[in-house]
Design a protein around this motif. Sequence first.
Motif, PDB file in Angstrom:
ATOM      1  N   ASP A   1     -13.820  -1.316 -25.049  1.00 19.54           N
ATOM      2  CA  ASP A   1     -12.906  -2.085 -25.657  1.00 19.54           C
ATOM      3  C   ASP A   1     -11.556  -0.942 -25.837  1.00 19.54           C
ATOM      4  O   ASP A   1     -10.456  -1.335 -25.919  1.00 19.54           O
ATOM      5  N   GLY A   2     -11.857   0.274 -26.220  1.00 18.67           N
ATOM      6  CA  GLY A   2     -10.722   1.369 -26.432  1.00 18.67           C
ATOM      7  C   GLY A   2     -10.378   1.831 -25.284  1.00 18.67           C
ATOM      8  O   GLY A   2      -9.304   2.756 -25.306  1.00 18.67           O
TER       9      GLY A   2
ATOM     10  N   THR B   1     -10.163  -4.426 -19.769  1.00 23.71           N
ATOM     11  CA  THR B   1     -10.438  -5.962 -19.708  1.00 23.71           C
ATOM     12  C   THR B   1      -9.180  -6.654 -18.877  1.00 23.71           C
ATOM     13  O   THR B   1      -9.417  -7.731 -18.393  1.00 23.71           O
ATOM     14  N   ASN B   2      -8.077  -6.074 -18.982  1.00 25.68           N
ATOM     15  CA  ASN B   2      -7.043  -6.814 -18.341  1.00 25.68           C
ATOM     16  C   ASN B   2      -6.631  -6.362 -16.966  1.00 25.68           C
ATOM     17  O   ASN B   2      -5.800  -7.236 -16.324  1.00 25.68           O
TER      18      ASN B   2
ATOM     19  N   ASN C   1     -23.595  -2.940 -23.618  1.00 22.02           N
ATOM     20  CA  ASN C   1     -22.390  -3.791 -24.415  1.00 22.02           C
ATOM     21  C   ASN C   1     -21.185  -3.560 -23.870  1.00 22.02           C
ATOM     22  O   ASN C   1     -20.522  -2.499 -24.176  1.00 22.02           O
TER      23      ASN C   1
ATOM     24  N   LYS D   1     -18.458  -4.171 -25.218  1.00 23.17           N
ATOM     25  CA  LYS D   1     -17.444  -3.856 -26.187  1.00 23.17           C
ATOM     26  C   LYS D   1     -17.355  -2.272 -26.353  1.00 23.17           C
ATOM     27  O   LYS D   1     -16.428  -2.137 -26.930  1.00 23.17           O
TER      28      LYS D   1
ATOM     29  N   ARG E   1     -18.550  -1.476 -31.335  1.00 25.17           N
ATOM     30  CA  ARG E   1     -18.214  -0.466 -30.535  1.00 25.17           C
ATOM     31  C   ARG E   1     -19.089   0.678 -30.229  1.00 25.17           C
ATOM     32  O   ARG E   1     -18.973   1.878 -29.417  1.00 25.17           O
TER      33      ARG E   1
ATOM     34  N   GLU F   1     -16.196  -5.494 -35.565  1.00 24.54           N
ATOM     35  CA  GLU F   1     -15.581  -5.041 -34.237  1.00 24.54           C
ATOM     36  C   GLU F   1     -15.795  -3.360 -34.062  1.00 24.54           C
ATOM     37  O   GLU F   1     -16.238  -2.948 -33.268  1.00 24.54           O
TER      38      GLU F   1
ATOM     39  N   PRO G   1      -5.462  -2.520 -21.720  1.00 26.95           N
ATOM     40  CA  PRO G   1      -6.786  -2.327 -21.954  1.00 26.95           C
ATOM     41  C   PRO G   1      -7.718  -2.726 -20.279  1.00 26.95           C
ATOM     42  O   PRO G   1      -7.140  -3.536 -19.772  1.00 26.95           O
TER      43      PRO G   1
ATOM     44  N   LYS H   1      -8.025   2.260 -22.168  1.00 25.67           N
ATOM     45  CA  LYS H   1      -7.026   2.184 -21.419  1.00 25.67           C
ATOM     46  C   LYS H   1      -6.638   2.574 -20.289  1.00 25.67           C
ATOM     47  O   LYS H   1      -6.890   3.910 -19.851  1.00 25.67           O
TER      48      LYS H   1
END
Length: 186
Positions: A40-41, A54-55, A35, A37, A28, A24, A52, A43
């Motif tokens: 991912d961090g 992606t939400n 990419n 990913k 990142r 993981e 996140p 917020k």
Amino acid sequence: MVDTKLIVKSAEEKMSSAIEFLDEQLARIRAGKANPKILDGVKVPYYGSPVPLTNVATVTTPDAKTIMITPWEKNLIRDIEKAIMDSEVGITPENNGEIIRLGIPPLTEERRRVLAKQSKQEAENAKISIRNARRDAIDLIKKSVKDGVPEDVAKDAEAEAQKVHDKYIKKVDDLYVAKEKEIMTV
């Protein structure tokens, strides 16, 4: 009586977790191509709490040099832009009022070296976790001898723990070499 197989199995699970975490972390680290990913961090404030990215949005890569973010609610564009700017991604977002684009700039040689060094540090951290899991397992096996486990069974369990350790250290090395190659490829 303590089951030495359970001790080795527990250590192997910890080592496996270290590999997953390393995977993981390496994902990142951006390597010159788009990419999702790397986000991912990030917020985004959504109704008063950070969630996140992606939400609250769809993240896609239409080509190798672009990440496209489509918010589910149009009023989130400013918040998403600000969250990306405040994060450690290091890319300035561009928005057209409906979607946000992140153009992935080509990496300089110096930046590639920094990213390779960061990858090596992540690999070292994973190796430390794996070594700690082996050490803990061997300590438990040695204590089990005092609790009545035969010494030859304990020696076999220690050898098994070492074999598992070596297997996972090789996986770390393989992951690192693949990531370093990805980073250094222009």
